[in-house]
Scaffold this motif. Sequence first.
Motif, PDB file in Angstrom:
ATOM      1  N   GLY A  47       0.813  -1.212   0.000  1.00 32.78           N
ATOM      2  CA  GLY A  47       0.000   0.000   0.000  1.00 32.78           C
ATOM      3  C   GLY A  47       0.838   1.250   0.000  1.00 32.78           C
ATOM      4  O   GLY A  47       1.715   1.409   0.823  1.00 32.78           O
ATOM      5  N   GLY A  48       0.585   2.146  -0.954  1.00 36.83           N
ATOM      6  CA  GLY A  48       1.197   3.460  -0.961  1.00 36.83           C
ATOM      7  C   GLY A  48       2.641   3.487  -1.384  1.00 36.83           C
ATOM      8  O   GLY A  48       3.268   4.534  -1.371  1.00 36.83           O
ATOM      9  N   GLY A  49       3.242   2.389  -1.789  1.00 39.32           N
ATOM     10  CA  GLY A  49       4.650   2.392  -2.114  1.00 39.32           C
ATOM     11  C   GLY A  49       4.904   2.021  -3.554  1.00 39.32           C
ATOM     12  O   GLY A  49       4.013   1.922  -4.379  1.00 39.32           O
ATOM     13  N   PHE A  50       6.197   1.822  -3.860  1.00 42.31           N
ATOM     14  CA  PHE A  50       6.605   1.406  -5.185  1.00 42.31           C
ATOM     15  C   PHE A  50       5.915   0.098  -5.495  1.00 42.31           C
ATOM     16  O   PHE A  50       5.990  -0.847  -4.729  1.00 42.31           O
ATOM     17  N   GLY A  51       5.209   0.000  -6.608  1.00 42.85           N
ATOM     18  CA  GLY A  51       4.310  -1.117  -6.865  1.00 42.85           C
ATOM     19  C   GLY A  51       4.987  -2.409  -7.241  1.00 42.85           C
ATOM     20  O   GLY A  51       4.676  -2.997  -8.258  1.00 42.85           O
ATOM     21  N   ARG A  52       5.929  -2.852  -6.437  1.00 37.41           N
ATOM     22  CA  ARG A  52       6.575  -4.135  -6.669  1.00 37.41           C
ATOM     23  C   ARG A  52       5.958  -5.108  -5.675  1.00 37.41           C
ATOM     24  O   ARG A  52       6.269  -5.058  -4.508  1.00 37.41           O
ATOM     25  N   LEU A 199      23.247  -0.226 -20.897  1.00 38.72           N
ATOM     26  CA  LEU A 199      21.911   0.033 -20.358  1.00 38.72           C
ATOM     27  C   LEU A 199      20.938   0.302 -21.495  1.00 38.72           C
ATOM     28  O   LEU A 199      21.226   1.092 -22.393  1.00 38.72           O
ATOM     29  N   ARG A 200      19.791  -0.344 -21.455  1.00 39.44           N
ATOM     30  CA  ARG A 200      18.782  -0.195 -22.500  1.00 39.44           C
ATOM     31  C   ARG A 200      17.443   0.199 -21.879  1.00 39.44           C
ATOM     32  O   ARG A 200      17.214   0.055 -20.681  1.00 39.44           O
ATOM     33  N   ALA A 201      16.552   0.678 -22.737  1.00 39.64           N
ATOM     34  CA  ALA A 201      15.193   0.965 -22.290  1.00 39.64           C
ATOM     35  C   ALA A 201      14.575  -0.316 -21.736  1.00 39.64           C
ATOM     36  O   ALA A 201      14.790  -1.407 -22.253  1.00 39.64           O
ATOM     37  N   GLY A 202      13.821  -0.167 -20.650  1.00 36.09           N
ATOM     38  CA  GLY A 202      13.213  -1.314 -20.016  1.00 36.09           C
ATOM     39  C   GLY A 202      14.083  -1.958 -18.957  1.00 36.09           C
ATOM     40  O   GLY A 202      13.699  -2.961 -18.353  1.00 36.09           O
ATOM     41  N   MET A 203      15.266  -1.359 -18.709  1.00 34.15           N
ATOM     42  CA  MET A 203      16.176  -1.876 -17.692  1.00 34.15           C
ATOM     43  C   MET A 203      16.313  -0.924 -16.512  1.00 34.15           C
ATOM     44  O   MET A 203      17.132  -1.152 -15.622  1.00 34.15           O
ATOM     45  N   ARG A 235       7.730  -0.218 -15.556  1.00 33.85           N
ATOM     46  CA  ARG A 235       6.377   0.342 -15.636  1.00 33.85           C
ATOM     47  C   ARG A 235       6.074   1.302 -14.487  1.00 33.85           C
ATOM     48  O   ARG A 235       5.149   2.101 -14.593  1.00 33.85           O
ATOM     49  N   GLU A 236       6.814   1.203 -13.400  1.00 36.11           N
ATOM     50  CA  GLU A 236       6.538   2.054 -12.240  1.00 36.11           C
ATOM     51  C   GLU A 236       7.170   3.432 -12.341  1.00 36.11           C
ATOM     52  O   GLU A 236       7.034   4.242 -11.429  1.00 36.11           O
ATOM     53  N   GLY A 237       7.870   3.716 -13.432  1.00 40.35           N
ATOM     54  CA  GLY A 237       8.466   5.033 -13.599  1.00 40.35           C
ATOM     55  C   GLY A 237       7.416   6.100 -13.822  1.00 40.35           C
ATOM     56  O   GLY A 237       6.297   5.822 -14.235  1.00 40.35           O
ATOM     57  N   CYS A 238       7.794   7.350 -13.542  1.00 42.02           N
ATOM     58  CA  CYS A 238       6.832   8.443 -13.728  1.00 42.02           C
ATOM     59  C   CYS A 238       6.644   8.718 -15.210  1.00 42.02           C
ATOM     60  O   CYS A 238       7.541   8.495 -16.020  1.00 42.02           O
ATOM     61  N   ARG A 239       5.479   9.213 -15.537  1.00 43.95           N
ATOM     62  CA  ARG A 239       5.094   9.403 -16.930  1.00 43.95           C
ATOM     63  C   ARG A 239       4.844  10.875 -17.268  1.00 43.95           C
ATOM     64  O   ARG A 239       4.309  11.188 -18.308  1.00 43.95           O
ATOM     65  N   GLY A 240       5.233  11.769 -16.408  1.00 42.98           N
ATOM     66  CA  GLY A 240       4.970  13.185 -16.644  1.00 42.98           C
ATOM     67  C   GLY A 240       5.741  13.725 -17.842  1.00 42.98           C
ATOM     68  O   GLY A 240       6.749  13.160 -18.276  1.00 42.98           O
ATOM     69  N   GLN A 241       5.257  14.826 -18.366  1.00 41.65           N
ATOM     70  CA  GLN A 241       5.932  15.483 -19.489  1.00 41.65           C
ATOM     71  C   GLN A 241       7.326  15.964 -19.099  1.00 41.65           C
ATOM     72  O   GLN A 241       8.275  15.850 -19.855  1.00 41.65           O
ATOM     73  N   SER A 242       7.433  16.504 -17.894  1.00 34.49           N
ATOM     74  CA  SER A 242       8.721  16.973 -17.404  1.00 34.49           C
ATOM     75  C   SER A 242       8.684  17.055 -15.880  1.00 34.49           C
ATOM     76  O   SER A 242       7.618  17.118 -15.274  1.00 34.49           O
ATOM     77  N   VAL A 243       9.851  17.008 -15.274  1.00 42.66           N
ATOM     78  CA  VAL A 243       9.988  17.113 -13.843  1.00 42.66           C
ATOM     79  C   VAL A 243      11.097  18.109 -13.527  1.00 42.66           C
ATOM     80  O   VAL A 243      11.999  18.343 -14.351  1.00 42.66           O
ATOM     81  N   VAL A 244      11.020  18.687 -12.346  1.00 37.60           N
ATOM     82  CA  VAL A 244      12.080  19.583 -11.895  1.00 37.60           C
ATOM     83  C   VAL A 244      13.211  18.737 -11.333  1.00 37.60           C
ATOM     84  O   VAL A 244      12.980  17.795 -10.561  1.00 37.60           O
TER      85      VAL A 244
END
Length: 249
Positions: A47-52, A199-203, A235-244
């Motif tokens: 609950g409330g954490g990284f969805g692993r 390092l590749r995408a998805g890793m 899949r648990e990474g953020c999906r925002g357009q941009s972050v500070v």
Amino acid sequence: MKALLAAILTLLVAAPAFAGDCILDNCADRQPLPEAQASPAGGFARGGGFGRGVWRGGGASGDFDFYVLSLSWSPSFCETTGSRRPSAQCVPGANPGFVVHGLWPQNDNGYPSQCSGDSDLPYSVLSRLGDLYPDPGLARHEWRQHGLCSGKPPAGYFADVRAARDSIVVPPALKAPQGDQRMAPLDIQRAFMAANPRLRAGMMAVTCRRGAFQEARFCLSKDLRNFVACPQVAREGCRGQSVVVPAGQ
């Protein structure tokens, strides 16, 4: 009545920050862990954490598929939580950049946690971790929560933490930024992939909180020699357009 009010105020001030307001696990190192909840996929979700999905105390120590190395961006922690929790990493001018959050045994679906074993972290090991973790409380918490599941003794596990941390090349844009930046999470990933050719995408995954870059998480083989694909983590990474990406003080 005045004495009672004073006592209540003292407790409120001294109480640790709620885990949901924290970036590093040590913000919750004195809090009971939330109970695992059944997920629609049939595993367990924390609950409330990284969805692993988590199996608390489940599985034999050392029985996992790969590691997740999580590096926390210290300036974000200091701007959101560090001001409420005095920490050497947040002293003006310190600005350590990335600090180790943890090295977590992980399965393709879910992860082991709080495995059986001696949860005490010997001082002979803890005293050598000052350049890895921002405070000893986090190191102790990570040993209890994740290190016991590695199947290794404390010295061996934390040697792996150091080796994993040293294997990651930090891209130039994140080594010593002179000012706050705004970046797309995908561009942060691309910067790490450019600096780490294998390092590749998805890793890996880039996480964020309240519009700020939070952590970079890398999936590594159990022998730490290779990056590995980890769809659930990615899949648990953020999906925002941009972050500070704050530069810190």
